[in-house]
Design a protein around this motif. Structure first.
Motif, PDB file in Angstrom:
ATOM      1  N   ASP A   1       0.844  -1.194   0.000  1.00 10.70           N
ATOM      2  CA  ASP A   1       0.000   0.000   0.000  1.00 10.70           C
ATOM      3  C   ASP A   1       0.877   1.240   0.000  1.00 10.70           C
ATOM      4  OD1 ASP A   1      -3.013  -0.948   0.820  1.00 10.70           O
ATOM      5  OD2 ASP A   1      -1.504  -2.221   1.753  1.00 10.70           O
ATOM      6  N   VAL A   2       0.478   2.253  -0.767  1.00 13.85           N
ATOM      7  CA  VAL A   2       1.194   3.517  -0.816  1.00 13.85           C
ATOM      8  C   VAL A   2       0.252   4.616  -0.338  1.00 13.85           C
ATOM      9  CG1 VAL A   2       2.424   5.168  -2.254  1.00 13.85           C
ATOM     10  CG2 VAL A   2       2.562   2.716  -2.772  1.00 13.85           C
ATOM     11  N   HIS A   3       0.688   5.392   0.662  1.00 14.78           N
ATOM     12  CA  HIS A   3      -0.100   6.508   1.187  1.00 14.78           C
ATOM     13  C   HIS A   3       0.688   7.796   0.973  1.00 14.78           C
ATOM     14  CE1 HIS A   3      -2.969   3.739   3.037  1.00 14.78           C
ATOM     15  NE2 HIS A   3      -1.945   3.068   3.517  1.00 14.78           N
ATOM     16  N   ASN A   4       0.091   8.731   0.261  1.00 18.25           N
ATOM     17  CA  ASN A   4       0.759   9.968  -0.125  1.00 18.25           C
ATOM     18  C   ASN A   4       0.253  11.116   0.730  1.00 18.25           C
ATOM     19  OD1 ASN A   4       2.263  11.833  -1.483  1.00 18.25           O
ATOM     20  ND2 ASN A   4       1.027  11.816  -3.355  1.00 18.25           N
ATOM     21  N   GLY A   5       1.156  11.754   1.484  1.00 16.91           N
ATOM     22  CA  GLY A   5       0.789  12.888   2.318  1.00 16.91           C
ATOM     23  C   GLY A   5       1.523  14.146   1.897  1.00 16.91           C
ATOM     24  N   GLU A   6       1.251  15.246   2.580  1.00 15.26           N
ATOM     25  CA  GLU A   6       1.862  16.517   2.218  1.00 15.26           C
ATOM     26  C   GLU A   6       3.348  16.546   2.541  1.00 15.26           C
ATOM     27  OE1 GLU A   6      -0.295  19.608   4.111  1.00 15.26           O
ATOM     28  OE2 GLU A   6      -2.131  19.281   2.951  1.00 15.26           O
ATOM     29  N   ASP A   7       3.749  15.923   3.645  1.00 19.24           N
ATOM     30  CA  ASP A   7       5.159  15.981   4.047  1.00 19.24           C
ATOM     31  C   ASP A   7       5.825  14.614   4.104  1.00 19.24           C
ATOM     32  OD1 ASP A   7       3.839  14.956   6.189  1.00 19.24           O
ATOM     33  OD2 ASP A   7       4.535  16.423   7.649  1.00 19.24           O
ATOM     34  N   ALA A   8       5.092  13.548   3.806  1.00 20.51           N
ATOM     35  CA  ALA A   8       5.678  12.204   3.860  1.00 20.51           C
ATOM     36  C   ALA A   8       4.888  11.240   2.999  1.00 20.51           C
ATOM     37  CB  ALA A   8       5.722  11.702   5.303  1.00 20.51           C
TER      38      ALA A   8
ATOM     39  N   SER B   1      -0.055  -6.643  10.682  1.00 25.49           N
ATOM     40  CA  SER B   1      -0.807  -6.200   9.508  1.00 25.49           C
ATOM     41  C   SER B   1      -2.273  -6.583   9.618  1.00 25.49           C
ATOM     42  CB  SER B   1      -0.211  -6.821   8.239  1.00 25.49           C
ATOM     43  OG  SER B   1      -0.598  -8.177   8.120  1.00 25.49           O
ATOM     44  N   VAL B   2      -3.094  -5.925   8.811  1.00 26.17           N
ATOM     45  CA  VAL B   2      -4.522  -6.249   8.790  1.00 26.17           C
ATOM     46  C   VAL B   2      -4.751  -7.631   8.200  1.00 26.17           C
ATOM     47  CG1 VAL B   2      -5.259  -3.847   8.653  1.00 26.17           C
ATOM     48  CG2 VAL B   2      -4.780  -5.109   6.557  1.00 26.17           C
ATOM     49  N   LEU B   3      -3.720  -8.180   7.523  1.00 29.75           N
ATOM     50  CA  LEU B   3      -3.819  -9.531   6.977  1.00 29.75           C
ATOM     51  C   LEU B   3      -3.550 -10.594   8.031  1.00 29.75           C
ATOM     52  CD1 LEU B   3      -1.978  -9.029   3.548  1.00 29.75           C
ATOM     53  CD2 LEU B   3      -4.438  -8.984   4.007  1.00 29.75           C
ATOM     54  N   GLY B   4      -3.082 -10.152   9.207  1.00 30.89           N
ATOM     55  CA  GLY B   4      -2.836 -11.100  10.287  1.00 30.89           C
ATOM     56  C   GLY B   4      -1.382 -11.424  10.536  1.00 30.89           C
ATOM     57  N   GLY B   5      -0.491 -10.950   9.660  1.00 33.50           N
ATOM     58  CA  GLY B   5       0.933 -11.253   9.820  1.00 33.50           C
ATOM     59  C   GLY B   5       1.745 -10.015  10.123  1.00 33.50           C
ATOM     60  N   THR B   6       2.835  -9.828   9.381  1.00 36.64           N
ATOM     61  CA  THR B   6       3.751  -8.716   9.600  1.00 36.64           C
ATOM     62  C   THR B   6       3.440  -7.550   8.675  1.00 36.64           C
ATOM     63  OG1 THR B   6       5.527 -10.210  10.270  1.00 36.64           O
ATOM     64  CG2 THR B   6       6.188  -8.021   9.548  1.00 36.64           C
ATOM     65  N   GLU B   7       3.598  -6.342   9.188  1.00 38.87           N
ATOM     66  CA  GLU B   7       3.511  -5.133   8.384  1.00 38.87           C
ATOM     67  C   GLU B   7       4.803  -4.338   8.578  1.00 38.87           C
ATOM     68  OE1 GLU B   7       0.014  -2.204   8.067  1.00 38.87           O
ATOM     69  OE2 GLU B   7       1.421  -1.205   9.436  1.00 38.87           O
ATOM     70  N   VAL B   8       5.503  -4.065   7.486  1.00 41.20           N
ATOM     71  CA  VAL B   8       6.685  -3.212   7.528  1.00 41.20           C
ATOM     72  C   VAL B   8       6.288  -1.867   6.935  1.00 41.20           C
ATOM     73  CG1 VAL B   8       9.073  -2.893   6.810  1.00 41.20           C
ATOM     74  CG2 VAL B   8       8.222  -5.193   7.289  1.00 41.20           C
ATOM     75  N   ARG B   9       6.434  -0.817   7.737  1.00 37.95           N
ATOM     76  CA  ARG B   9       6.038   0.530   7.315  1.00 37.95           C
ATOM     77  C   ARG B   9       7.280   1.367   7.032  1.00 37.95           C
ATOM     78  NH1 ARG B   9       2.742   4.502  11.271  1.00 37.95           N
ATOM     79  NH2 ARG B   9       4.701   4.323  12.410  1.00 37.95           N
ATOM     80  N   ILE B  10       7.414   1.806   5.786  1.00 33.32           N
ATOM     81  CA  ILE B  10       8.523   2.665   5.390  1.00 33.32           C
ATOM     82  C   ILE B  10       8.022   4.107   5.367  1.00 33.32           C
ATOM     83  CG2 ILE B  10      10.352   3.048   3.705  1.00 33.32           C
ATOM     84  CD1 ILE B  10       9.634   0.354   2.454  1.00 33.32           C
ATOM     85  N   TRP B  11       8.549   4.925   6.275  1.00 38.63           N
ATOM     86  CA  TRP B  11       8.162   6.336   6.350  1.00 38.63           C
ATOM     87  C   TRP B  11       9.213   7.139   5.591  1.00 38.63           C
ATOM     88  CZ3 TRP B  11       4.033   8.790   8.987  1.00 38.63           C
ATOM     89  CH2 TRP B  11       4.101  10.179   9.038  1.00 38.63           C
ATOM     90  N   ILE B  12       8.853   7.715   4.439  1.00 38.65           N
ATOM     91  CA  ILE B  12       9.769   8.489   3.610  1.00 38.65           C
ATOM     92  C   ILE B  12       9.424   9.962   3.760  1.00 38.65           C
ATOM     93  CG2 ILE B  12      10.591   8.922   1.266  1.00 38.65           C
ATOM     94  CD1 ILE B  12       9.781   6.018   0.610  1.00 38.65           C
ATOM     95  N   GLN B  13      10.308  10.700   4.405  1.00 35.33           N
ATOM     96  CA  GLN B  13      10.079  12.119   4.647  1.00 35.33           C
ATOM     97  C   GLN B  13      10.344  12.902   3.365  1.00 35.33           C
ATOM     98  OE1 GLN B  13       8.969  12.579   7.656  1.00 35.33           O
ATOM     99  NE2 GLN B  13       8.706  14.810   7.710  1.00 35.33           N
TER     100      GLN B  13
END
Length: 210
Positions: A114-121, A175-187
């Motif tokens: 999943d890709v989430h696009n924000g104003e600063d990250a 994760s919502v899938l029940g396993g692992t979620e790796v979140r990459i925060w790109i500033q």
């Protein structure tokens, strides 16, 4: 699959080739880990379209996913998402995380990006429906030493270096899938996240494909 070929010269040759390929991939990952990711500081025009890279890498991994009976999903990659990271660096990070999904979960285990696009990250989430990582801190720490054995931690360290080069970070959770979620925060603005935690990012409702 190579392990189930039985005995004989052809089977042994296949297993030897697979083992050699795995060693070569581990060497490539170690080399990528030692290289400093390119960021916006490299000059005007640096960076890439994260959505395009995600679509490209998921198209690559989908062939293996089909062979192993894995359901997969992509969301938030239907429009351009510019980030201050070189295309090759993001592709290497995604391959490291997706490779870990295939390497450390059973065939048939679902996964998603999943890709989430924000104003600063920009946040890139790689999640799976596997058993999860029992000790996320230890997994992150394993890749920091030069003696890493090419396990999950090595791939996570590549991702961590990429995120931190922008002032962001990497976090592991459920994760919502029940396993692992790796979140990459790109500033996007080069500033490190506030010590009290990340600021809230405005997310669009994702549309998945499979």
């Amino acid at each position: 699959n190579a392990a189930s070929l039985g005995d004989g010269p052809a089977a042994e040759q296949t297993r030897t080739a697979v083992a050699q390929l795995e060693r070569e991939v581990d060497t490539i990952i170690r080399t990528a880990r030692e290289a400093k990711p390119q960021t916006a500081a490299a000059g005007p025009g640096a960076g890439c379209d994260a959505a395009e890279v995600v679509r490209e890498r998921m198209a690559f991994w989908s062939a293996l996913a089909e062979d192993e009976g894995r359901k997969w999903r992509v969301a938030g990659a239907d429009r351009p998402v510019r980030i201050p990271v070189a295309r090759a660096d993001l592709a290497a990070a995604l391959d490291a995380l997706l490779g870990n999904v295939f390497r450390h979960t059973a065939e048939g285990t679902a996964f998603a990006v999943d890709v989430h696009n924000g104003e600063d990250a920009v946040i890139v989430l790689v999640s799976d429906a596997g058993p999860g990582i029992p000790d996320p801190e230890a997994a992150m720490a394993r890749g920091r030493g030069s003696g890493s054995d090419g396990s999950t931690g090595l791939g996570l360290d590549i991702v961590r270096r990429l995120a931190e080069s922008t002032g962001g970070d990497v976090r592991i959770g459920s994760s919502v899938l029940g396993g692992t979620e790796v979140r990459i925060w790109i500033q996007l603005d080069g500033r490190a996240p506030a010590s009290g935690g990340h600021r809230q990012i405005r997310r669009r409702r994702p549309r998945g494909i499979a």
